[in-house]
Design a protein around this motif. Structure first.
Motif, PDB file in Angstrom:
ATOM      1  N   MET A 155       0.821  -1.211   0.000  1.00  0.00           N
ATOM      2  CA  MET A 155       0.000   0.000   0.000  1.00  0.00           C
ATOM      3  C   MET A 155       0.861   1.270   0.000  1.00  0.00           C
ATOM      4  SD  MET A 155      -2.895  -1.148  -0.501  1.00  0.00           S
ATOM      5  CE  MET A 155      -3.756   0.405  -0.475  1.00  0.00           C
ATOM      6  N   LEU A 156       2.030   1.215   0.614  1.00  0.00           N
ATOM      7  CA  LEU A 156       2.942   2.363   0.547  1.00  0.00           C
ATOM      8  C   LEU A 156       3.366   2.611  -0.899  1.00  0.00           C
ATOM      9  CD1 LEU A 156       5.183   1.778   3.688  1.00  0.00           C
ATOM     10  CD2 LEU A 156       3.575   3.664   3.322  1.00  0.00           C
ATOM     11  N   VAL A 157       3.674   1.537  -1.612  1.00  0.00           N
ATOM     12  CA  VAL A 157       4.076   1.663  -3.016  1.00  0.00           C
ATOM     13  C   VAL A 157       2.927   2.256  -3.832  1.00  0.00           C
ATOM     14  CG1 VAL A 157       4.752   0.387  -5.091  1.00  0.00           C
ATOM     15  CG2 VAL A 157       5.767  -0.199  -2.868  1.00  0.00           C
ATOM     16  N   ILE A 158       1.727   1.731  -3.628  1.00  0.00           N
ATOM     17  CA  ILE A 158       0.554   2.236  -4.360  1.00  0.00           C
ATOM     18  C   ILE A 158       0.287   3.694  -3.990  1.00  0.00           C
ATOM     19  CG2 ILE A 158      -1.953   1.993  -4.572  1.00  0.00           C
ATOM     20  CD1 ILE A 158      -1.476  -1.075  -4.302  1.00  0.00           C
ATOM     21  N   GLY A 159       0.446   4.014  -2.710  1.00  0.00           N
ATOM     22  CA  GLY A 159       0.241   5.395  -2.270  1.00  0.00           C
ATOM     23  C   GLY A 159       1.211   6.362  -2.927  1.00  0.00           C
ATOM     24  N   VAL A 160       2.475   5.970  -3.004  1.00  0.00           N
ATOM     25  CA  VAL A 160       3.473   6.815  -3.659  1.00  0.00           C
ATOM     26  C   VAL A 160       3.095   7.017  -5.122  1.00  0.00           C
ATOM     27  CG1 VAL A 160       5.863   6.876  -4.488  1.00  0.00           C
ATOM     28  CG2 VAL A 160       5.392   6.303  -2.108  1.00  0.00           C
ATOM     29  N   ALA A 161       2.771   5.926  -5.810  1.00  0.00           N
ATOM     30  CA  ALA A 161       2.422   6.017  -7.229  1.00  0.00           C
ATOM     31  C   ALA A 161       1.210   6.926  -7.431  1.00  0.00           C
ATOM     32  CB  ALA A 161       2.154   4.630  -7.806  1.00  0.00           C
ATOM     33  N   GLY A 162       0.220   6.800  -6.561  1.00  0.00           N
ATOM     34  CA  GLY A 162      -0.975   7.634  -6.679  1.00  0.00           C
ATOM     35  C   GLY A 162      -0.696   9.104  -6.448  1.00  0.00           C
ATOM     36  N   LEU A 163       0.101   9.411  -5.450  1.00  0.00           N
ATOM     37  CA  LEU A 163       0.438  10.807  -5.166  1.00  0.00           C
ATOM     38  C   LEU A 163       1.226  11.433  -6.311  1.00  0.00           C
ATOM     39  CD1 LEU A 163       1.341  10.452  -1.391  1.00  0.00           C
ATOM     40  CD2 LEU A 163      -0.558  11.801  -2.332  1.00  0.00           C
ATOM     41  N   VAL A 164       2.161  10.672  -6.859  1.00  0.00           N
ATOM     42  CA  VAL A 164       2.955  11.178  -7.974  1.00  0.00           C
ATOM     43  C   VAL A 164       2.072  11.328  -9.218  1.00  0.00           C
ATOM     44  CG1 VAL A 164       4.894  10.666  -9.519  1.00  0.00           C
ATOM     45  CG2 VAL A 164       5.126  10.275  -7.053  1.00  0.00           C
ATOM     46  N   GLU A 165       1.203  10.356  -9.458  1.00  0.00           N
ATOM     47  CA  GLU A 165       0.316  10.404 -10.623  1.00  0.00           C
ATOM     48  C   GLU A 165      -0.555  11.663 -10.593  1.00  0.00           C
ATOM     49  OE1 GLU A 165      -1.643   9.256 -14.142  1.00  0.00           O
ATOM     50  OE2 GLU A 165       0.202   8.496 -13.265  1.00  0.00           O
ATOM     51  N   ARG A 166      -1.058  12.010  -9.417  1.00  0.00           N
ATOM     52  CA  ARG A 166      -1.924  13.191  -9.279  1.00  0.00           C
ATOM     53  C   ARG A 166      -1.132  14.495  -9.231  1.00  0.00           C
ATOM     54  NH1 ARG A 166      -4.017   9.999  -5.237  1.00  0.00           N
ATOM     55  NH2 ARG A 166      -3.403  11.458  -3.622  1.00  0.00           N
ATOM     56  N   GLY A 167       0.179  14.407  -9.131  1.00  0.00           N
ATOM     57  CA  GLY A 167       0.988  15.608  -9.033  1.00  0.00           C
ATOM     58  C   GLY A 167       0.986  16.212  -7.642  1.00  0.00           C
ATOM     59  N   ALA A 168       0.509  15.449  -6.639  1.00  0.00           N
ATOM     60  CA  ALA A 168       0.430  15.953  -5.267  1.00  0.00           C
ATOM     61  C   ALA A 168       1.795  16.010  -4.596  1.00  0.00           C
ATOM     62  CB  ALA A 168      -0.525  15.083  -4.446  1.00  0.00           C
ATOM     63  N   MET A 169       2.721  15.135  -5.011  1.00  0.00           N
ATOM     64  CA  MET A 169       4.070  15.100  -4.438  1.00  0.00           C
ATOM     65  C   MET A 169       5.047  14.721  -5.526  1.00  0.00           C
ATOM     66  SD  MET A 169       3.674  13.136  -0.765  1.00  0.00           S
ATOM     67  CE  MET A 169       4.963  14.002   0.123  1.00  0.00           C
ATOM     68  N   THR A 170       6.300  15.117  -5.323  1.00  0.00           N
ATOM     69  CA  THR A 170       7.350  14.625  -6.217  1.00  0.00           C
ATOM     70  C   THR A 170       7.664  13.186  -5.830  1.00  0.00           C
ATOM     71  OG1 THR A 170       9.199  15.260  -4.798  1.00  0.00           O
ATOM     72  CG2 THR A 170       8.368  16.933  -6.361  1.00  0.00           C
ATOM     73  N   LEU A 171       8.269  12.464  -6.742  1.00  0.00           N
ATOM     74  CA  LEU A 171       8.647  11.083  -6.449  1.00  0.00           C
ATOM     75  C   LEU A 171       9.601  11.026  -5.263  1.00  0.00           C
ATOM     76  CD1 LEU A 171       8.652   8.071  -7.067  1.00  0.00           C
ATOM     77  CD2 LEU A 171      10.433   8.513  -8.786  1.00  0.00           C
ATOM     78  N   ASP A 172      10.581  11.907  -5.207  1.00  0.00           N
ATOM     79  CA  ASP A 172      11.548  11.887  -4.107  1.00  0.00           C
ATOM     80  C   ASP A 172      10.887  12.158  -2.761  1.00  0.00           C
ATOM     81  OD1 ASP A 172      13.640  11.273  -5.804  1.00  0.00           O
ATOM     82  OD2 ASP A 172      14.312  13.355  -6.001  1.00  0.00           O
ATOM     83  N   ASP A 173       9.978  13.150  -2.711  1.00  0.00           N
ATOM     84  CA  ASP A 173       9.288  13.452  -1.452  1.00  0.00           C
ATOM     85  C   ASP A 173       8.401  12.294  -1.021  1.00  0.00           C
ATOM     86  OD1 ASP A 173      10.505  15.913  -1.256  1.00  0.00           O
ATOM     87  OD2 ASP A 173       8.789  17.035  -2.042  1.00  0.00           O
ATOM     88  N   ALA A 174       7.662  11.724  -1.955  1.00  0.00           N
ATOM     89  CA  ALA A 174       6.775  10.602  -1.622  1.00  0.00           C
ATOM     90  C   ALA A 174       7.581   9.387  -1.195  1.00  0.00           C
ATOM     91  CB  ALA A 174       5.886  10.274  -2.825  1.00  0.00           C
ATOM     92  N   ARG A 175       8.720   9.174  -1.823  1.00  0.00           N
ATOM     93  CA  ARG A 175       9.603   8.053  -1.455  1.00  0.00           C
ATOM     94  C   ARG A 175      10.086   8.218  -0.008  1.00  0.00           C
ATOM     95  NH1 ARG A 175      12.572   4.724  -5.033  1.00  0.00           N
ATOM     96  NH2 ARG A 175      12.156   6.121  -6.779  1.00  0.00           N
ATOM     97  N   ARG A 176      10.492   9.445   0.356  1.00  0.00           N
ATOM     98  CA  ARG A 176      10.945   9.701   1.730  1.00  0.00           C
ATOM     99  C   ARG A 176       9.817   9.464   2.732  1.00  0.00           C
ATOM    100  NH1 ARG A 176      14.181  13.559  -0.652  1.00  0.00           N
ATOM    101  NH2 ARG A 176      12.573  15.164  -0.628  1.00  0.00           N
ATOM    102  N   GLN A 177       8.622   9.927   2.396  1.00  0.00           N
ATOM    103  CA  GLN A 177       7.479   9.722   3.299  1.00  0.00           C
ATOM    104  C   GLN A 177       7.173   8.239   3.473  1.00  0.00           C
ATOM    105  OE1 GLN A 177       5.807  12.096   5.160  1.00  0.00           O
ATOM    106  NE2 GLN A 177       7.576  13.284   4.485  1.00  0.00           N
ATOM    107  N   ALA A 178       7.296   7.474   2.394  1.00  0.00           N
ATOM    108  CA  ALA A 178       7.045   6.030   2.484  1.00  0.00           C
ATOM    109  C   ALA A 178       8.060   5.366   3.409  1.00  0.00           C
ATOM    110  CB  ALA A 178       7.090   5.399   1.089  1.00  0.00           C
ATOM    111  N   GLN A 179       9.317   5.784   3.338  1.00  0.00           N
ATOM    112  CA  GLN A 179      10.343   5.204   4.214  1.00  0.00           C
ATOM    113  C   GLN A 179      10.050   5.534   5.682  1.00  0.00           C
ATOM    114  OE1 GLN A 179      12.719   3.062   3.774  1.00  0.00           O
ATOM    115  NE2 GLN A 179      12.850   2.954   1.553  1.00  0.00           N
ATOM    116  N   ILE A 180       9.632   6.759   5.949  1.00  0.00           N
ATOM    117  CA  ILE A 180       9.292   7.137   7.321  1.00  0.00           C
ATOM    118  C   ILE A 180       8.099   6.327   7.799  1.00  0.00           C
ATOM    119  CG2 ILE A 180       8.408   9.002   8.783  1.00  0.00           C
ATOM    120  CD1 ILE A 180      10.071  10.926   6.955  1.00  0.00           C
TER     121      ILE A 180
END
Length: 195
Positions: A155-180
């Motif tokens: 679900m973290l992976v899907i969440g990152v992909a969804g946020l990036v797809e919508r333009g809500a976050m950059t890939l790097d920012d979403a990746r960092r949030q997923a790690q946290i």
């Protein structure tokens, strides 16, 4: 092995299918609503060839979803069977996010093929095993069901992909949030990331 008349058409079929898959992945990552004609063009094949392999868009998307799951399984199979688990799962999460980004167009696809469930289970099994091993080593919260924890990683992976797809976050920012999030929800307290 010499090329015979029997092997040449088969090689062409496999080469065309691989070109269609690769072209579709590249194109749909940039333009998820692309037409079948645009996918054929991106693959370097004519429309008739595309339709010989995939009679409709759903068949093509199912094949692309299966390819994404196969790529995920390949990454999961690299999880080590000894040594620290949490760092290995962090690396796995990062690699899985890269795959999720490549195939994020699948988020818009309603999967209907039940064979994908078997592929998902195969891709998840090494992660479940790693989580169990991490629980035995005290690295991962023993209260978590390993299958649920593996689902959280997915679900973290899907969440990152969804946020990036919508333009809500950059890939790097979403990746960092997923790690946290991974560290704070799955890892044992001493393994968690501090602010």
């Amino acid at each position: 092995m010499p090329v015979t008349l029997a092997t040449q058409p088969r090689a062409d079929v496999e080469r065309n299918r691989a070109a269609i898959i690769a072209g579709a992945i590249s194109l749909l990552a940039l333009a998820p609503t692309s037409s079948m004609q645009q996918i054929a063009d991106a693959a370097g094949v004519n429309r008739a060839t595309l339709y010989r392999h995939f009679t409709n868009r759903d068949q093509l998307l199912t094949a692309l979803h299966a390819k994404a799951l196969a790529d995920s399984a390949e990454v999961a199979d690299r999880l080590p069977t000894s040594g620290p688990v949490v760092p290995a799962l962090r690396t796995y999460l990062d690699d899985a996010i890269t795959i999720g980004e490549r195939y994020r167009f699948i988020l818009n696809y309603h999967r209907t093929d039940p064979t994908l469930f078997d592929l998902e289970a195969r891709a998840t099994a090494p992660v479940v095993r790693a989580i169990r091993r991490g629980q035995e080593r005290g690295e991962i919260d023993a209260r978590l069901d390993p299958l649920f924890a593996a689902g959280q990683v997915t679900m973290l992976v899907i969440g990152v992909a969804g946020l990036v797809e919508r333009g809500a976050m950059t890939l790097d920012d979403a990746r960092r949030q997923a790690q946290i999030s991974f560290g704070n929800s799955i890892a044992a307290p001493e393994e968690r990331i501090r602010p």
